[in-house]
Design a protein around this motif. Structure first.
Motif, PDB file in Angstrom:
ATOM      1  N   GLU A 115       0.837  -1.197   0.000  1.00 40.03           N
ATOM      2  CA  GLU A 115       0.000   0.000   0.000  1.00 40.03           C
ATOM      3  C   GLU A 115       0.877   1.255   0.000  1.00 40.03           C
ATOM      4  O   GLU A 115       0.613   2.213  -0.733  1.00 40.03           O
ATOM      5  CB  GLU A 115      -0.901  -0.026   1.232  1.00 40.03           C
ATOM      6  N   GLN A 116       1.915   1.227   0.820  1.00 45.00           N
ATOM      7  CA  GLN A 116       2.819   2.369   0.898  1.00 45.00           C
ATOM      8  C   GLN A 116       3.528   2.602  -0.435  1.00 45.00           C
ATOM      9  O   GLN A 116       3.909   3.733  -0.746  1.00 45.00           O
ATOM     10  CB  GLN A 116       3.866   2.151   1.987  1.00 45.00           C
ATOM     11  N   ALA A 117       3.715   1.526  -1.201  1.00 42.09           N
ATOM     12  CA  ALA A 117       4.343   1.690  -2.513  1.00 42.09           C
ATOM     13  C   ALA A 117       3.509   2.607  -3.394  1.00 42.09           C
ATOM     14  O   ALA A 117       4.034   3.275  -4.282  1.00 42.09           O
ATOM     15  CB  ALA A 117       4.533   0.332  -3.180  1.00 42.09           C
ATOM     16  N   GLY A 118       2.208   2.654  -3.115  1.00 37.94           N
ATOM     17  CA  GLY A 118       1.346   3.563  -3.856  1.00 37.94           C
ATOM     18  C   GLY A 118       1.711   5.022  -3.614  1.00 37.94           C
ATOM     19  O   GLY A 118       1.505   5.876  -4.475  1.00 37.94           O
ATOM     20  N   THR A 119       2.229   5.326  -2.441  1.00 35.19           N
ATOM     21  CA  THR A 119       2.653   6.694  -2.129  1.00 35.19           C
ATOM     22  C   THR A 119       4.015   6.997  -2.723  1.00 35.19           C
ATOM     23  O   THR A 119       4.354   8.147  -2.968  1.00 35.19           O
ATOM     24  CB  THR A 119       2.715   6.896  -0.599  1.00 35.19           C
ATOM     25  N   GLY A 120       4.841   5.976  -2.894  1.00 35.96           N
ATOM     26  CA  GLY A 120       6.157   6.217  -3.462  1.00 35.96           C
ATOM     27  C   GLY A 120       7.170   5.193  -2.991  1.00 35.96           C
ATOM     28  O   GLY A 120       6.892   4.383  -2.110  1.00 35.96           O
ATOM     29  N   VAL A 121       8.325   5.245  -3.615  1.00 35.35           N
ATOM     30  CA  VAL A 121       9.384   4.293  -3.284  1.00 35.35           C
ATOM     31  C   VAL A 121       9.844   4.464  -1.846  1.00 35.35           C
ATOM     32  O   VAL A 121      10.013   3.499  -1.099  1.00 35.35           O
ATOM     33  CB  VAL A 121      10.593   4.491  -4.220  1.00 35.35           C
ATOM     34  N   ALA A 122      10.032   5.735  -1.468  1.00 28.59           N
ATOM     35  CA  ALA A 122      10.621   5.998  -0.153  1.00 28.59           C
ATOM     36  C   ALA A 122       9.759   5.439   0.967  1.00 28.59           C
ATOM     37  O   ALA A 122      10.254   4.762   1.872  1.00 28.59           O
ATOM     38  CB  ALA A 122      10.832   7.494   0.036  1.00 28.59           C
ATOM     39  N   THR A 123       8.453   5.692   0.896  1.00 28.30           N
ATOM     40  CA  THR A 123       7.583   5.221   1.966  1.00 28.30           C
ATOM     41  C   THR A 123       7.552   3.689   2.016  1.00 28.30           C
ATOM     42  O   THR A 123       7.502   3.107   3.096  1.00 28.30           O
ATOM     43  CB  THR A 123       6.159   5.763   1.785  1.00 28.30           C
ATOM     44  N   ALA A 124       7.613   3.057   0.837  1.00 27.86           N
ATOM     45  CA  ALA A 124       7.615   1.587   0.829  1.00 27.86           C
ATOM     46  C   ALA A 124       8.874   1.046   1.498  1.00 27.86           C
ATOM     47  O   ALA A 124       8.813   0.110   2.300  1.00 27.86           O
ATOM     48  CB  ALA A 124       7.513   1.075  -0.607  1.00 27.86           C
ATOM     49  N   ILE A 125      10.002   1.632   1.180  1.00 29.83           N
ATOM     50  CA  ILE A 125      11.265   1.125   1.732  1.00 29.83           C
ATOM     51  C   ILE A 125      11.338   1.382   3.233  1.00 29.83           C
ATOM     52  O   ILE A 125      11.752   0.513   4.009  1.00 29.83           O
ATOM     53  CB  ILE A 125      12.459   1.736   0.992  1.00 29.83           C
ATOM     54  N   ILE A 126      10.921   2.579   3.640  1.00 31.53           N
ATOM     55  CA  ILE A 126      10.912   2.891   5.067  1.00 31.53           C
ATOM     56  C   ILE A 126      10.023   1.894   5.811  1.00 31.53           C
ATOM     57  O   ILE A 126      10.375   1.370   6.878  1.00 31.53           O
ATOM     58  CB  ILE A 126      10.398   4.329   5.287  1.00 31.53           C
ATOM     59  N   SER A 127       8.870   1.642   5.229  1.00 28.76           N
ATOM     60  CA  SER A 127       7.941   0.714   5.847  1.00 28.76           C
ATOM     61  C   SER A 127       8.552  -0.684   5.939  1.00 28.76           C
ATOM     62  O   SER A 127       8.407  -1.371   6.954  1.00 28.76           O
ATOM     63  CB  SER A 127       6.664   0.700   5.006  1.00 28.76           C
ATOM     64  N   ALA A 128       9.258  -1.087   4.883  1.00 31.95           N
ATOM     65  CA  ALA A 128       9.894  -2.408   4.891  1.00 31.95           C
ATOM     66  C   ALA A 128      11.019  -2.465   5.918  1.00 31.95           C
ATOM     67  O   ALA A 128      11.198  -3.479   6.600  1.00 31.95           O
ATOM     68  CB  ALA A 128      10.427  -2.743   3.504  1.00 31.95           C
ATOM     69  N   HIS A 148       3.441  -0.471  -8.582  1.00 29.54           N
ATOM     70  CA  HIS A 148       4.274  -1.586  -9.007  1.00 29.54           C
ATOM     71  C   HIS A 148       5.686  -1.126  -9.307  1.00 29.54           C
ATOM     72  O   HIS A 148       6.667  -1.767  -8.916  1.00 29.54           O
ATOM     73  CB  HIS A 148       3.664  -2.258 -10.247  1.00 29.54           C
ATOM     74  N   LYS A 149       5.793   0.017  -9.985  1.00 25.48           N
ATOM     75  CA  LYS A 149       7.138   0.533 -10.283  1.00 25.48           C
ATOM     76  C   LYS A 149       7.917   0.773  -8.999  1.00 25.48           C
ATOM     77  O   LYS A 149       9.097   0.454  -8.892  1.00 25.48           O
ATOM     78  CB  LYS A 149       7.023   1.838 -11.079  1.00 25.48           C
ATOM     79  N   ALA A 150       7.226   1.365  -8.030  1.00 20.67           N
ATOM     80  CA  ALA A 150       7.892   1.623  -6.750  1.00 20.67           C
ATOM     81  C   ALA A 150       8.320   0.315  -6.097  1.00 20.67           C
ATOM     82  O   ALA A 150       9.429   0.199  -5.540  1.00 20.67           O
ATOM     83  CB  ALA A 150       6.959   2.402  -5.834  1.00 20.67           C
ATOM     84  N   ALA A 151       7.446  -0.683  -6.189  1.00 19.21           N
ATOM     85  CA  ALA A 151       7.753  -1.958  -5.550  1.00 19.21           C
ATOM     86  C   ALA A 151       8.919  -2.663  -6.238  1.00 19.21           C
ATOM     87  O   ALA A 151       9.707  -3.360  -5.597  1.00 19.21           O
ATOM     88  CB  ALA A 151       6.520  -2.849  -5.549  1.00 19.21           C
ATOM     89  N   VAL A 152       9.024  -2.485  -7.569  1.00 21.24           N
ATOM     90  CA  VAL A 152      10.153  -3.084  -8.291  1.00 21.24           C
ATOM     91  C   VAL A 152      11.474  -2.482  -7.791  1.00 21.24           C
ATOM     92  O   VAL A 152      12.458  -3.188  -7.555  1.00 21.24           O
ATOM     93  CB  VAL A 152       9.991  -2.875  -9.815  1.00 21.24           C
ATOM     94  N   VAL A 153      11.459  -1.160  -7.603  1.00 19.67           N
ATOM     95  CA  VAL A 153      12.659  -0.518  -7.063  1.00 19.67           C
ATOM     96  C   VAL A 153      12.956  -1.040  -5.657  1.00 19.67           C
ATOM     97  O   VAL A 153      14.095  -1.352  -5.318  1.00 19.67           O
ATOM     98  CB  VAL A 153      12.491   1.017  -7.046  1.00 19.67           C
ATOM     99  N   GLY A 154      11.885  -1.140  -4.863  1.00 15.41           N
ATOM    100  CA  GLY A 154      12.069  -1.654  -3.507  1.00 15.41           C
ATOM    101  C   GLY A 154      12.677  -3.045  -3.519  1.00 15.41           C
ATOM    102  O   GLY A 154      13.576  -3.358  -2.731  1.00 15.41           O
ATOM    103  N   ASP A 155      12.211  -3.877  -4.445  1.00 18.50           N
ATOM    104  CA  ASP A 155      12.748  -5.222  -4.568  1.00 18.50           C
ATOM    105  C   ASP A 155      14.234  -5.171  -4.916  1.00 18.50           C
ATOM    106  O   ASP A 155      15.035  -5.972  -4.418  1.00 18.50           O
ATOM    107  CB  ASP A 155      11.965  -5.962  -5.662  1.00 18.50           C
ATOM    108  N   GLY A 156      14.599  -4.213  -5.741  1.00 19.56           N
ATOM    109  CA  GLY A 156      16.017  -4.041  -6.084  1.00 19.56           C
ATOM    110  C   GLY A 156      16.868  -3.708  -4.877  1.00 19.56           C
ATOM    111  O   GLY A 156      18.027  -4.118  -4.784  1.00 19.56           O
ATOM    112  N   VAL A 157      16.293  -2.960  -3.949  1.00 18.33           N
ATOM    113  CA  VAL A 157      17.021  -2.659  -2.707  1.00 18.33           C
ATOM    114  C   VAL A 157      17.098  -3.906  -1.837  1.00 18.33           C
ATOM    115  O   VAL A 157      18.132  -4.221  -1.246  1.00 18.33           O
ATOM    116  CB  VAL A 157      16.323  -1.522  -1.928  1.00 18.33           C
ATOM    117  N   GLY A 158      15.971  -4.606  -1.775  1.00 17.68           N
ATOM    118  CA  GLY A 158      15.895  -5.722  -0.845  1.00 17.68           C
ATOM    119  C   GLY A 158      16.682  -6.951  -1.280  1.00 17.68           C
ATOM    120  O   GLY A 158      17.175  -7.711  -0.446  1.00 17.68           O
TER     121      GLY A 158
END
Lengths: 668, 668
Positions: free
Chosen positions: B350-363, B622-632
């Motif tokens: 859900e946070q990925a919907g707000t952006g990459v940063a929020t998704a990564i912080i949340s993760a 999804h784009k944000a989540a793909v980036v997040g996956d790249g970090v993870g």
């Protein structure tokens, strides 16, 4: 003893007079145009309101802790605890007042006469706060030794540190959540969605963002350093008595030495502060560093003299000198890993050209790596201090590190004042050339910010470590038995607690930021005039949302920090608590450094790109770096710094209630 | 003793025969079309070549360690060390061979008869590996007790574990670097820049990516579990002798018990494995879990019987049972924080919907939080085990956790086989409905992957912990003196080492990935036919680049893990080394969990969005989540798992050289 304490009080009062003079000087600078006054008033009002609300919100916890200390330890401790609370709160109050008056005046200084004047205003504001930190700390500690006899004072003085710790705990947590929720709200909706530049007055969260800088970086940082300052002095005093019997000086001399070192540090800092200036075309960063170096040299000389006169030898001065040196080294090391002058941040910026993921991974690697040398210098310095001064030497090591806190705090607080000045210049539509000046000030502030954070982390680690050693002495545990697996488990569980604490603060920021994002969006949708610049956004609601979020979210992590050592000490006894602390301290320190430095490195990589590297503003690399900054921000301004207080708070609560734990011996 | 050891050997041989039968069954399944055969051959060749090159690259270190062990400890240990190396290497070899034969056959199973068959092939491949892990481990350990008498065997058996550890160390580090450099190269250039879908045969790094899955998740995971398995048994044996004197059973019984538990675990696992199946429309995940549960129940019953018969009471079975339970719990807890079935991953999505940063912080918040309960269950389980079985109980706790390793490893290895099968189906252009089947298999694999990682981390932590307790017994330190600040500093420095190690591995992945990115770009630029699909990309060069990068980059972190305890033990003596380990273990374990689970959560958040939530594929979320996956990705597959081995390796090296450290007593 009393004569030394009185001398220390005199120096503390001198520092406060000096601070007052600085503030008065700043106040005499004119505020500038009505628009500037308005913006500044918004910020000041928001900041002071939050301060009052925070202190009110903490009231219940504070009263509970006074009673708990009174009933479970003794009432003299309860009084000293209250004293610590009041003085720390006063530091916060004065600091916020000064900083929120200095910001607009620095902007006007830039308008009316240029860089030199603006820098002077900003730095004098910082200096007033720095001197307040040291002055109030020394005043409170010394007063205890004037009011009662040495033995009684020693028994209770830790409670003073706990008072400072409670304020710092909620100040750092609440401040961190406040500043980051406002920041994320302003950036995510205002900058990213609506495409506004930084510090645009049409952004409803922009005032809250500036309030946040004060709440986090002035109040939070000030309370943090205040706590470290009094904490190390207290620990050194306790260790003086513990290891002082066989080392050729009286308990009294051993206890007086840290107080007089602190007094000397204040004088050294004042001299250092007076040397800080910036020429019109000069580099203000050099001026700031010069002040710290001068203060350190004077302090080193003073330590030698005091050591010889009071304790009869120079070797104690070695421990103090090690602390001074390690403090500077940790700042420099942190700067190396987080400043765009060096390869790590430049590499992160380069990686941003490949994408967000590579930049963040690279920054995480840098953050992990940045823990190595600070840890190593503390270990080497601590070993040297021990060789020259036994356990007491480690206490003095901590005192040395923090002795020049007045000037290091001055440099740290300079940052948010300059940042605010730059924001006010922007929002008030000052001419381009003025904004260039305030931006130059701000750039220096950003640079020193990471180094100051590094110093604060090193200081917190040393404070927690020396308080832990003092705790070990007071409860009289000789070691951690490895034949008892409970001890081993306690170390493991202890190491986990900082991870839990960091998770809680990350979650807090997330929730508070979400409310802010929704509010900013709501305002944009409600009134299209805001985006066009024809109607004023509702700043006050955003300020209120940040404050409410911070106050609500700071409770759980705050209570966890205070309650855990109490419960563990009572239920499992002093040895298990000691083992737990031995897990908490290193893990907390390392996690704080890793998170904070990762965030700082990401922020400065963004700034580096904005200076025109790897495509500059608007490039793909820049977009990636902006996202990276969004990841780093809550880490470096909320979770990381809050961990500093977490480890100190657990150590000091353990120390204050140590006699109780030793008497009960564990209910289990 | 010899009779028990022979019984254990018989069981181990049975496991290996069973494993051989599984492999033979898999090999009889047809490989499918020529194209499938070709793709599979590329992968198999790449994997086997890397394995050989890695073993060759390690040769110098291995020989040095044989000699070092021989000269500094004794030559029986050196021989056992070599035995550990050879058996662990054999496990890796057989595992890779089986997995790279099973992948294409699973794909063909899906083509020729559907889900049930495909699942069967993939799981039998995994089972062969799992049984190999347990069989080889038990065989080697038992052989030592047949070859020499009890006392001698006990003195040398730790060296067998060190052999397993060395292979695991380089296997995990090298494997992690390999798989992530290939993965990043394939994703960043192929998917993001050239817009190719996953597993596109035009992507030059796609074969290396599939080789990487085998190298990292089959060889790396297998070696990791092999090491934990033998490590816990060894630690329990040492602790049996240490605490066995006053507990009412002979040394011999205490040493035989873990061996027989392991044997019972193999039988239990075989039964569990036979129960795993999936109906055509069923959920394969349930089948996998059922296997683990059945094995655990049988194991618990067997532990009760063995405990009563061999040691004269049921209380030792409680410790074993605690281990079994904690192993399952940690898997489940990890799943809770990293699976898209639960709120944390859904929130990240859900946070990925707000952006990459929020998704990564949340993760990151989720990753931090995910450490809490595994730590707590280990502490509570360890406490219970201690209450029922003293120090020996903690050893048995570890043995219990790992006793059913054959079936847990089978489930873990099922994942990469299914993943490969899905990739082969894609690259060979199999029909849509077949690819749906292989994708369903892969989805289950992704789900179990995080839980398997969780199990592996818990197992590694218990292994390191029990080895540490054994070390404490062997060197005879009663506790860590807190009056000696060197001890405190050693704990701090120890806690820093995992951060340094993680930083090294992150840097390694970064550098290796960069070479791959450049190579893929080079191929695209050189020949436009690759993008059009008219000419074949040069897979081999990519495979070679991954291998070279991994082999080069694994040296520094690997040597660090082995050399640090040796140097510290020799120079500072056994107590300081013990203190250092007490810093390394919790910090390493927590950091491993945090990094791995952050990565898994990000990956599964991406998969969750791809299932159609929050906008589905192609959306901003999804784009944000793909980036997040790249970090993870590098966190979860390289740095995190490598930390598992790091902590175990330091503990076992300390244990092997403990007599030397105790004799020298520290050069300083």
């Amino acid at each position: 003893m009393r004569i030394f304490a009185l001398a220390a009080i005199a120096t503390a009062v001198l520092a406060l007079v000096f601070a007052y003079a600085m503030t008065a000087w700043v106040n005499r600078v004119r505020e500038g145009s009505d628009q500037m006054k308005d913006v500044a008033a918004y910020i000041r009002e928001g900041a002071m309101t939050f301060l009052k609300r925070e202190y009110r919100a903490m009231a219940a916890v504070l009263v509970a802790l006074v009673l708990l200390t009174g009933f479970l330890v003794n009432w003299a401790s309860a009084i000293l605890y209250a004293g610590g609370v009041v003085l720390s709160a006063l530091v916060g109050y004065c600091g916020m007042r000064t900083a929120t008056k200095g910001n607009v005046r620095a902007a006007n200084g830039a308008l009316s006469s240029g860089l030199s004047k603006a820098f002077k205003v900003a730095f004098r504001s910082g200096s007033a706060v720095g001197l307040c930190v040291a002055g109030m700390g020394l005043l409170g500690l010394s007063a205890a030794f004037v009011a009662v006899n040495l033995a009684t004072a020693l028994q209770c003085v830790a409670a003073f540190g706990m008072g400072a710790s409670t304020i710092a705990l909620f100040g750092r947590i609440g401040g961190g959540i406040y500043t980051k929720s406002a920041d994320v709200g302003a950036d995510l909706v205002g900058k990213l969605e609506a495409g506004m530049p930084e510090d645009d007055f049409r952004n409803p969260a922009v005032i809250a963002d500036h309030v946040g800088d004060n709440v986090g970086d002035v109040m939070g940082m000030g309370a943090d350093l205040f706590e470290s300052y009094v904490g190390t002095i207290i620990a050194a005093m306790v260790l003086a008595v513990a290891s002082g019997s066989g080392v050729g000086f009286s308990h009294m001399a051993g206890v007086a030495f840290p107080l007089l070192l602190a007094a000397a540090g204040i004088v050294a800092s004042m001299v250092g502060i007076l040397f800080v200036r910036s020429r019109e075309q000069g580099n203000p960063a050099q001026g700031l560093n010069l002040g710290i170096y001068i203060a350190s040299v004077i302090m080193a000389v003073a330590a030698c003299i005091l050591s010889k006169v009071l304790l009869g030898g120079f070797r104690w001065a070695v421990a103090v000198g090690a602390g001074l040196l390690v403090g500077i080294l940790i700042s420099k090391i942190t700067e190396y890993y987080t400043s765009s002058d060096y390869k790590h941040v430049q590499h992160i910026a380069e990686q941003a050209g490949t994408g967000v993921a590579t930049a963040i991974i690279s920054a995480l690697g840098t953050g992990l790596l940045s823990t190595v040398w600070p840890l190593a210098t503390i270990a080497i310095g601590g070993y040297a201090a021990f060789q020259f001064g036994d356990l007491y030497g480690i206490g003095l090591f901590g005192v040395g590190l923090l002795s020049t806190v007045a000037v290091t705090a001055a440099v740290a607080v300079y940052g948010p004042v300059a940042d605010n000045a730059s924001g006010i210049a922007e929002m008030s539509g000052l001419p381009e050339e003025v904004r260039e000046v305030t931006e130059a000030l701000d750039t220096v502030g950003n640079k020193t910010a990471a180094a100051s954070q590094g110093f604060a982390m090193g200081a917190a680690a040393m404070t927690a470590l020396t308080l832990f050693l003092a705790y070990v002495q007071v409860v009289g545990i000789k070691g951690l038995s490895l034949l008892n697996p409970m001890v081993v488990m306690a170390i493991f569980v202890g190491a986990m607690l900082p991870f839990l604490f960091a998770a809680l603060t990350v979650g807090s920021v997330e929730r508070a930021a979400k409310l802010m994002v929704e509010e900013v969006r709501r305002q944009f949708n409600l009134d299209e005039g805001i985006l066009e610049g024809s109607s004023q956004p509702d700043y006050a609601t955003c300020v209120d949302i940040s404050a409410k979020g911070a106050l609500k979210e700071m409770v759980a992590p705050g209570v966890m920090a205070i309650a855990t050592p109490l419960v563990v000490g009572l239920v499992f006894g002093p040895e298990i608590l000691g083992a737990m602390l031995m897990g908490v301290l290193p893990a907390g320190m390392l996690l704080a450094m890793m998170l904070t430095n990762t965030g700082s490195a990401l922020k400065n990589a963004k700034k580096y790109i904005e200076k025109g590297h790897f495509g500059g503003k608007g490039s793909e690399a820049h977009k990636a770096a902006v996202v990276g900054d969004g990841v780093g921000d809550p880490l470096k301004d909320a979770s990381g710094p809050a961990l500093n207080i977490f480890i100190k708070c657990m150590a000091i609560v353990s120390l204050v209630f140590a006699p109780l734990f030793a008497a009960v011996g564990g209910l289990l």
